[in-house]
Design an enzyme around this catalytic site. Structure first.
Site, short mmCIF file in Angstrom:
data_model
loop_
_atom_site.label_atom_id
_atom_site.label_comp_id
_atom_site.label_asym_id
_atom_site.label_seq_id
_atom_site.Cartn_x
_atom_site.Cartn_y
_atom_site.Cartn_z
CG HIS A 141 -2.24 -18.38 -23.64
ND1 HIS A 141 -3.22 -19.10 -22.97
CD2 HIS A 141 -1.05 -18.81 -23.11
CE1 HIS A 141 -2.65 -19.91 -22.09
NE2 HIS A 141 -1.34 -19.75 -22.15
CD GLU A 142 2.46 -17.65 -24.13
OE1 GLU A 142 2.89 -17.39 -22.99
OE2 GLU A 142 2.10 -18.79 -24.47
CG HIS A 145 0.66 -16.70 -19.11
ND1 HIS A 145 0.24 -17.32 -17.95
CD2 HIS A 145 0.53 -17.62 -20.10
CE1 HIS A 145 -0.13 -18.56 -18.23
NE2 HIS A 145 0.02 -18.76 -19.52
CD GLU A 220 -0.79 -22.14 -19.11
OE1 GLU A 220 -1.21 -21.92 -20.27
OE2 GLU A 220 0.21 -21.57 -18.64
#
Length: 286
Positions: A141-142, A145, A220
């Site tokens: 997830h990071e 980003h 997100e």
């Protein structure tokens, strides 16, 4: 971290630049000429945003006390480093700095000025309370980003919003200063102008923050989808469910609001959507 801390730094820098401008009289003429004022507002607004972005990694490390892994000291650190390295290669970005910080909360964040010079950090609580499949999903997830360029895009959006905040605050300041002066022609701007500008920047800055947080919530969902692509939809859903289960025990400080943690200022000021909405969005993915 990447949102709340960035916004706090941005506001502080805007205040500092406003004081510098006042002390050196740089807006003495510009606030009477709209073109000059707009140019000055753009320089201050975009400059403040990208200074904040440039400081983001340093600020994040200072705020959390994160320790960057330069040489893995044990098997867990080696696994963490290797996982980030694998995901970064799969996402087509440069190897980020990998860090661990003390904290009982399950949390992680990514920040940095570019895709190839980012920082990915995880809390000790995350490593202790999630299994490795779930941690891989959080890391993915990071990494998503970073790969999506969210911090740079955020910097551009914040810079544009800063420009309007600085511009409109000085327009309002000029109107208030003119009202307080009445028919007197004293030359230059009075204390009413400076005080009004500072107050207007705070108020307008709050509205700008709502826009930034709205954009953050949209990103997100995209980062969740990216994580699903890297590690599987099931792993990402499992990580979110584990995070939701442990949310009641989360004592995360306000300045470190990150993965999946809703803000305390209500939905408009929350950097993340509700976890149940994120899980529902993942379940709809093909």
């Amino acid at each position: 971290m990447r949102i709340v801390l960035y916004l706090a730094t941005n506001i502080a820098i805007l205040f500092l630049l406003t004081i510098v401008i006042k002390l050196f009289g740089l807006d003495a003429a510009s606030h009477r000429n709209l073109t000059s004022l707009l140019i000055m507002a753009a320089v201050v607004g975009m400059g403040g945003s990208f200074i904040s972005l440039a400081l983001s990694k340093w600020m994040a490390k200072r705020a959390t006390g994160a320790r960057v892994i330069t040489q893995p000291q044990n098997e867990a650190e080696q696994w963490l480093y290797s996982t980030v390295q694998r995901q970064a290669q799969a996402a087509g970005i440069g190897m980020p700095e990998v860090a661990i910080y003390d904290g009982p909360e399950m949390n992680a964040f990514a920040t940095g000025m570019s895709k190839n010079k980012a920082l990915v950090a995880v809390s000790v609580g995350l490593l202790h309370n999630m299994d490795r499949r779930q941690v891989e999903a959080v890391l993915a997830h990071e990494i998503s980003h970073v790969a999506n360029g969210d911090m740079v895009t955020m910097g551009l959006i914040q810079g544009v919003l800063n420009t309007f905040v600085v511009f409109l605050a000085r327009i309002i300041g000029s109107l208030v200063d003119s009202f307080l002066r009445g028919n007197r022609d004293e030359g230059g701007s009075g204390i009413g102008y400076f005080v009004t500008v500072m107050v207007a920047q705070v108020v307008l800055g709050l509205f700008a923050s709502m826009i930034v947080m709205w954009f953050s919530r949209l990103r997100e969902f995209r980062a969740d989808a990216g994580a699903a692509g890297l590690e599987g939809k099931g792993a990402m859903i499992s990580a979110l469910q584990r995070l939701a289960a442990g949310h009641g025990d989360n004592s995360l400080p306000k300045e470190v609001a990150a993965f999946g943690i809703s803000g305390h200022w209500g939905k408009l000021f929350s950097s993340h959507p509700p976890i149940e909405d994120r899980i529902a969005a993942l379940q709809r993915l093909a």
